[in-house]
Motif scaffolding. Structure first.
Motif, PDB file in Angstrom:
ATOM      1  N   ASP A   1       0.823  -1.222   0.000  1.00  0.00           N
ATOM      2  CA  ASP A   1       0.000   0.000   0.000  1.00  0.00           C
ATOM      3  C   ASP A   1       0.856   1.271   0.000  1.00  0.00           C
ATOM      4  O   ASP A   1       1.908   1.329   0.646  1.00  0.00           O
ATOM      5  CB  ASP A   1      -0.866   0.039   1.276  1.00  0.00           C
ATOM      6  CG  ASP A   1      -1.929  -1.050   1.294  1.00  0.00           C
ATOM      7  OD1 ASP A   1      -2.134  -1.708   0.259  1.00  0.00           O
ATOM      8  OD2 ASP A   1      -2.537  -1.258   2.368  1.00  0.00           O
ATOM      9  N   ASP A   2       0.368   2.271  -0.672  1.00  0.00           N
ATOM     10  CA  ASP A   2       0.934   3.632  -0.648  1.00  0.00           C
ATOM     11  C   ASP A   2       2.353   3.737  -1.190  1.00  0.00           C
ATOM     12  O   ASP A   2       3.020   4.750  -0.962  1.00  0.00           O
ATOM     13  CB  ASP A   2       0.867   4.217   0.781  1.00  0.00           C
ATOM     14  CG  ASP A   2      -0.561   4.297   1.281  1.00  0.00           C
ATOM     15  OD1 ASP A   2      -1.360   5.013   0.653  1.00  0.00           O
ATOM     16  OD2 ASP A   2      -0.891   3.605   2.274  1.00  0.00           O
ATOM     17  N   ALA A   3       2.820   2.712  -1.871  1.00  0.00           N
ATOM     18  CA  ALA A   3       4.149   2.813  -2.483  1.00  0.00           C
ATOM     19  C   ALA A   3       4.082   3.771  -3.674  1.00  0.00           C
ATOM     20  O   ALA A   3       3.009   4.013  -4.247  1.00  0.00           O
ATOM     21  CB  ALA A   3       4.627   1.442  -2.920  1.00  0.00           C
ATOM     22  N   PHE A   4       5.243   4.325  -4.054  1.00  0.00           N
ATOM     23  CA  PHE A   4       5.337   5.218  -5.208  1.00  0.00           C
ATOM     24  C   PHE A   4       6.464   4.685  -6.087  1.00  0.00           C
ATOM     25  O   PHE A   4       7.615   4.621  -5.652  1.00  0.00           O
ATOM     26  CB  PHE A   4       5.660   6.646  -4.735  1.00  0.00           C
ATOM     27  CG  PHE A   4       5.734   7.630  -5.860  1.00  0.00           C
ATOM     28  CD1 PHE A   4       4.654   8.449  -6.170  1.00  0.00           C
ATOM     29  CD2 PHE A   4       6.894   7.746  -6.632  1.00  0.00           C
ATOM     30  CE1 PHE A   4       4.733   9.371  -7.217  1.00  0.00           C
ATOM     31  CE2 PHE A   4       6.975   8.650  -7.685  1.00  0.00           C
ATOM     32  CZ  PHE A   4       5.880   9.459  -7.976  1.00  0.00           C
ATOM     33  N   ILE A   5       6.104   4.273  -7.301  1.00  0.00           N
ATOM     34  CA  ILE A   5       7.116   3.695  -8.189  1.00  0.00           C
ATOM     35  C   ILE A   5       7.498   4.760  -9.203  1.00  0.00           C
ATOM     36  O   ILE A   5       6.672   5.161 -10.027  1.00  0.00           O
ATOM     37  CB  ILE A   5       6.564   2.447  -8.935  1.00  0.00           C
ATOM     38  CG1 ILE A   5       5.876   1.476  -7.965  1.00  0.00           C
ATOM     39  CG2 ILE A   5       7.661   1.753  -9.737  1.00  0.00           C
ATOM     40  CD1 ILE A   5       6.769   0.876  -6.902  1.00  0.00           C
ATOM     41  N   GLY A   6       8.734   5.231  -9.143  1.00  0.00           N
ATOM     42  CA  GLY A   6       9.157   6.291 -10.057  1.00  0.00           C
ATOM     43  C   GLY A   6       9.145   5.820 -11.498  1.00  0.00           C
ATOM     44  O   GLY A   6       9.233   4.623 -11.796  1.00  0.00           O
ATOM     45  N   SER A   7       9.080   6.773 -12.396  1.00  0.00           N
ATOM     46  CA  SER A   7       8.972   6.459 -13.821  1.00  0.00           C
ATOM     47  C   SER A   7      10.132   5.610 -14.305  1.00  0.00           C
ATOM     48  O   SER A   7      11.245   5.712 -13.786  1.00  0.00           O
ATOM     49  CB  SER A   7       8.946   7.751 -14.630  1.00  0.00           C
ATOM     50  OG  SER A   7       7.796   8.469 -14.284  1.00  0.00           O
ATOM     51  N   ASP A   8       9.858   4.802 -15.294  1.00  0.00           N
ATOM     52  CA  ASP A   8      10.904   4.022 -15.967  1.00  0.00           C
ATOM     53  C   ASP A   8      11.638   3.076 -15.023  1.00  0.00           C
ATOM     54  O   ASP A   8      12.835   2.868 -15.177  1.00  0.00           O
ATOM     55  CB  ASP A   8      11.886   4.990 -16.664  1.00  0.00           C
ATOM     56  CG  ASP A   8      12.685   4.272 -17.735  1.00  0.00           C
ATOM     57  OD1 ASP A   8      12.180   3.259 -18.248  1.00  0.00           O
ATOM     58  OD2 ASP A   8      13.797   4.717 -18.036  1.00  0.00           O
ATOM     59  N   SER A   9      10.935   2.509 -14.060  1.00  0.00           N
ATOM     60  CA  SER A   9      11.556   1.533 -13.162  1.00  0.00           C
ATOM     61  C   SER A   9      11.310   0.129 -13.673  1.00  0.00           C
ATOM     62  O   SER A   9      10.283  -0.151 -14.290  1.00  0.00           O
ATOM     63  CB  SER A   9      10.951   1.647 -11.760  1.00  0.00           C
ATOM     64  OG  SER A   9      11.335   2.876 -11.184  1.00  0.00           O
TER      65      SER A   9
END
Ligand code: UD1
Ligand code: CA
Length: 457
Positions: free
Chosen positions: A400-408
């Motif tokens: 929950d509430d994780a943030f995956i940065g672009s292009d990962s």
């Protein structure tokens, strides 16, 4: 006892196809399957299918319906000859109400209600499904006496000039008392213009044996149309789609254009569902109350929850979309994609075998496969789960509430902890701890005094 004999031995030469004619589809389902499904609604004691051309392919197509009886007619000497082949497979209890109904495998849309009215019309005798046509050319004509009683059927090629003016035609579908039918089939001859054994000759025999002949009519004219060519197949497809669309409109579904709607299976809709133009629904699809489907979507074996919105050009197969979620435009949900309530899946996002938790977002350009994504997760543009090492598939878990940065890239098996942040461009090969920033990219440097190469003189 009720027998249903389905004639399906014909070649279908005009289809110009290697596939037997009765296996060609209407609304994604073989024509013969339409006939069998409609026949089953009458709860017959036996269904006998007369096959000839492509017999093996036809049998294979229905291998899962073990109760069907197939008999071979080879060569084909006419509709009477075809029913003769079915006689050994017929069941009867030696009772007056034993009946045998004859249907055609290439007349796919006769509705059960029409067949019931034909069975009701026979009153212990026989009954023929007839119709009045503006242009009766080619059809067998119903010859009646001065009292309006059916006397016999005369084929177009055998008819006199006067009989050619008769506009009441034989649709080919009839029902007869089983014991009489067996006897009449032994008495018909091929003494006619086509040198064939005509099933239609049993009508005259019935009258001369004092068995009454009745007529019934189809509920709608399209029900008795047959398919002999691709053009007729296409025409029936549109007629049937129009009928399916009409039924949905009647249930309260809004179709932006009923003429640009295709259903190849079953569609169950709640209240106030909107379907835009050019959509194709396949298999079993459920749209709950207030669902909005944008133009040109393909939706197969999927369930869409109340208030959810599927925008233009999305492709869904075996997917579940929960209430208020938004999918598309240009999204692809592959088997076992489950989009949680209020979640967003945007353009060029492909999701497979993944639960995307409530309120989570994958708005642009991503592949998420074999993953469990918690709630309120943000998946940046260009994120990819590397779920496949070329041999095995592995799982990705994002809490929950994780943030995956672009292009990962998330190289599975791997876990992103609750509230964790991945910096843009991260290639994650080990678990990312909760509530911390994990980043794998090389630190940015600037080389001072660097000059671009110049062209050699
Ligand atoms: C038949 C009827 C005609 C009716 C018309 C309606 C007869 C003699 N004539 O004519 O009165 O107006 O249908 O469309 O019945 N089939 C076999 N084996 C055969 C011959 C036909 O299985 O030996 C099957 C065909 O695959 C087809 C159906 O029977 O599904 C009808 O055959 P078709 O040749 O189309 O009949 P028509 O000559 O059009
Ligand atoms: Ca014929």
């Amino acid at each position: 006892m009720l027998n249903i004999v389905i004639l399906a031995a014909g070649l279908g030469k005009r289809m110009q196809s290697d596939l037997p004619k009765v296996l060609h589809p209407i609304a994604g389902k073989p024509m013969l399957a339409h006939v069998i499904d409609n026949a089953r609604q009458l709860h017959p004691d036996r269904i006998v299918v007369v096959v000839g051309h492509g017999a093996e392919l036809v049998r294979e197509a229905f291998a899962d319906q073990a109760d069907l009886h197939f008999v071979i007619q080879n060569p084909q000497h006419g509709t009477g000859h075809a029913v003769q082949q079915a006689v050994p497979a017929l069941v009867d209890a030696g009772q007056e109400n034993d009946a045998t109904l004859v249907l055609y495998g290439d007349v796919p849309l006769v509705q059960a209600a029409t067949l019931r009215s034909l069975l009701d019309a026979r009153l212990q005798g026989m009954a023929v499904l007839t119709e009045n046509l503006g242009d009766p050319t080619g059809y067998g004509r119903i010859v009646r006496n001065a009292d309006g009683e059916v006397q016999r059927i005369v084929e177009h090629k055998d008819a006199s000039a006067q009989e050619h003016t008769i506009t009441e035609v034989n649709t080919g579908i009839l029902v007869a008392p089983t014991a009489h039918l067996k006897d009449w089939l032994l008495r018909i001859t091929n003494n006619n213009a086509q040198g064939e054994y005509y099933l239609t000759d049993i009508v005259g025999l019935s009258v001369s044996d004092g068995v009454s002949v009745h007529a019934a009519h189809p509920g709608a004219a399209w029900e008795t149309l047959g398919v002999n060519s691709r053009a007729q197949q296409a025409q029936l497809e549109r007629l049937w789609q129009a009928e399916l669309a009409r039924r949905l409109l009647e249930e309260g579904v809004t179709l932006a254009d009923p003429a640009r709607f295709d259903l190849r299976g079953e569609l169950r809709c709640g209240r106030d569902v909107f379907i835009d133009v050019g959509c194709v629904f396949e298999g079993q699809v459920e749209l709950a109350d207030g669902v909005h489907i944008g133009p040109h979507c393909v939706i197969k074996n999927s369930r869409i929850g109340a208030g959810a919105r599927i925008d233009a050009y999305s492709h869904l197969e075996q997917a579940v979309v929960d209430t208020q979620a938004r999918v598309g435009p240009y999204a692809r949900l592959r088997p076992l994609a489950h989009i949680g309530a209020g979640a967003h899946v945007g353009n060029f996002v492909e999701i497979k075998k993944t639960h995307l938790g409530a309120g989570s977002k994958a708005n642009h350009l991503a592949y998420i496969g074999d993953a469990t994504v918690g709630e309120r997760v943000n998946i940046g543009a260009g994120t990819i789960t590397c779920n496949y090492d070329g041999v095995n598939k592995f799982e990705t878990i994002i809490e929950d509430d994780a943030f995956i940065g672009s292009d990962s890239q998330l190289v599975a098996p791997v876990r992103v902890g609750q509230g964790a942040t991945l910096g843009a461009g991260t290639t994650l090969t080990r678990d990312a701890p909760a509530h911390q920033l994990t980043i794998t990219r090389v630190a940015q440097t600037t080389i001072s005094g660097w000059a671009r190469p110049t062209k050699k003189p």
